[in-house]
Every structure is written in structure tokens, then in C-alpha cells.
Design a protein around this motif. Structure first.
Motif: not given
Length: 224
Positions: A158-160, A199-205
Motif C-alpha cells: 500500500l505504501f509503494a 514505488g514500482v520496486l516496492g509494489v513488485l516486492i
């Protein structure tokens, strides 16, 4: 016998001059009258010179009012440079702050937030309560460990996602609303791009953590 003419006396001479002046006065009045009461050419019959003067004054006043109205409209249409500068400064401050927020949210999504830890501890407590009366090893792993792991991934995701949305908003903001005289600052775009990347990296992880794509869930056989 010839008699000599009697010379005119002084009184007779003065009376004659007065009579001549009196006879010439009507001619002067007659000549002066048409000049003062003359009406310009092209005016309808029956219009007096005073009417013509009143119409001229009214036309002059109307022209002055029209000129003042046009000047006021031109002043209203002209942009105020000070107001535009203040609006541009306010817009620059807002977009800069939004870019920093985007980058901060992206960092939080990768490092983890206290809300994620709280959610994980809650799921762990719920799992312990459910398995306190007994349960298989696989059930205990799923309830105590798996749910907490997935809760952490969900919160970080959610933060990402927020970081991604805010960063995109900062980049596309100049294309909407009132055009600004000054282009968007370079550092604002750079920080916004960094927030989008994080944000993109956080969503993928987070997606990989939630669906156990990176690390598989421990099994009871492996634990034994």
C-alpha cells in the motif's frame, strides 16, 4: 439782395450726429443677429442653437464614458504579473512537497513501516489464539507465521502504491490546470521520478512476498 447762409450752430450739429447714430444702430443689430443665432448646415428645421450645443455636450460625454469603459476592460484583461508569480511559487512549493512525499513513501515501502509490524504482530496473536487448543504443524505455520508475513507484504505494498500515484501526479501536474509561466523545477521532476521508481520496486516486492514467489512458506516436513 443775397443773404448769406446761416452757419449751423453747435446744438444742431450734435443733434444731427445723434440721429445718424440712431439710424445706423438697427443695421448693426440686424447684421449681428443672424451671426449669433446661426444654425449649422445639415440640422433639421426647428432645432435651435442651444439644442445643437446640448447634443454636442451629450456626445462628448458619451465618448468619454466609452473610452473609460474600454480602458477598464483592457486593464481587466491584462494579466497581473505579481499574481501570476505568487501562483507559480505556490504551485512550485506544492509539487516539490509532493515529490518529497512520493520518495519518502517509496523508501518506507522497501524498509517497512511500524504499521506493518503492528499488523504482523496482530496476525501472530490471532494465530496463537486459534492454535492454542491444538492443531497441526502446518496449521500453526499458516496461522502464526504465514498470515503475519502476508500482512506485512500488504501494508508495504500500500505504501509503494501511494508513492507511485503521488509521483505520477507530480509529473503530469503541469499538463492540467492553469499553465504556468515557469517550467517545473528540475529537482522536483528528479525526486518524483525517484519516488515512482521506488514505488514500482516496492509494489513488485510486496506482490512477490504476498504470493510467496521469492521465499516459499515453511512446511512441517522441512521443520521435522
Amino acid at each position: 439782395m443775397k443773404t448769406s447762409p446761416t452757419p449751423p450752430t453747435t446744438g444742431d450739429t450734435e443733434e444731427k450726429k445723434a440721429a445718424d447714430v440712431t439710424a445706423a444702430a438697427p443695421d448693426v443689430t440686424t447684421k449681428a443677429g443672424p451671426t449669433e443665432d446661426a444654425v449649422p448646415d445639415g440640422v433639421a428645421p426647428g432645432v435651435t442653437p442651444s439644442d445643437v450645443t446640448a447634443m454636442d455636450v451629450a456626445a462628448t460625454d458619451a465618448a468619454a464614458e466609452d473610452a473609460a469603459t474600454e480602458d477598464g476592460l483592457e486593464a481587466d484583461l491584462e494579466p497581473d504579473p505579481f499574481a501570476e508569480a505568487e501562483a507559480a511559487a505556490a504551485s512550485g512549493v506544492g509539487t516539490g512537497a509532493a515529490a518529497l512525499v512520493s520518495a519518502g513513501l517509496g523508501i518506507v515501502s522497501l524498509s517497512g513501516a511500524w504499521t506493518g509490524r503492528v499488523a504482523a504482530e496482530r496476525e501472530t496473536l490471532i494465530g496463537q489464539i486459534k492454535t492454542s487448543g491444538g492443531g497441526s504443524a502446518a496449521q500453526q505455520i499458516s496461522e502464526i507465521y504465514g498470515d503475519a508475513w502476508h500482512s506485512t507484504a500488504l501494508v508495504n505494498g500500500l505504501f509503494a502504491l501511494l508513492a507511485l500515484i503521488v509521483g505520477v501526479f507530480v509529473l503530469v501536474r503541469p499538463a492540467f490546470g492553469t499553465p504556468s509561466l515557469r517550467p517545473q523545477a528540475g529537482w522536483v521532476r528528479s525526486v518524483a521520478v525517484a519516488g515512482i521508481a521506488l514505488g514500482v520496486l516496492g509494489v513488485l516486492i510486496s506482490v512477490g512476498m504476498y504470493f510467496d514467489l521469492f521465499v516459499a512458506m515453511p512446511s512441517a516436513a522441512a521443520g521435522g
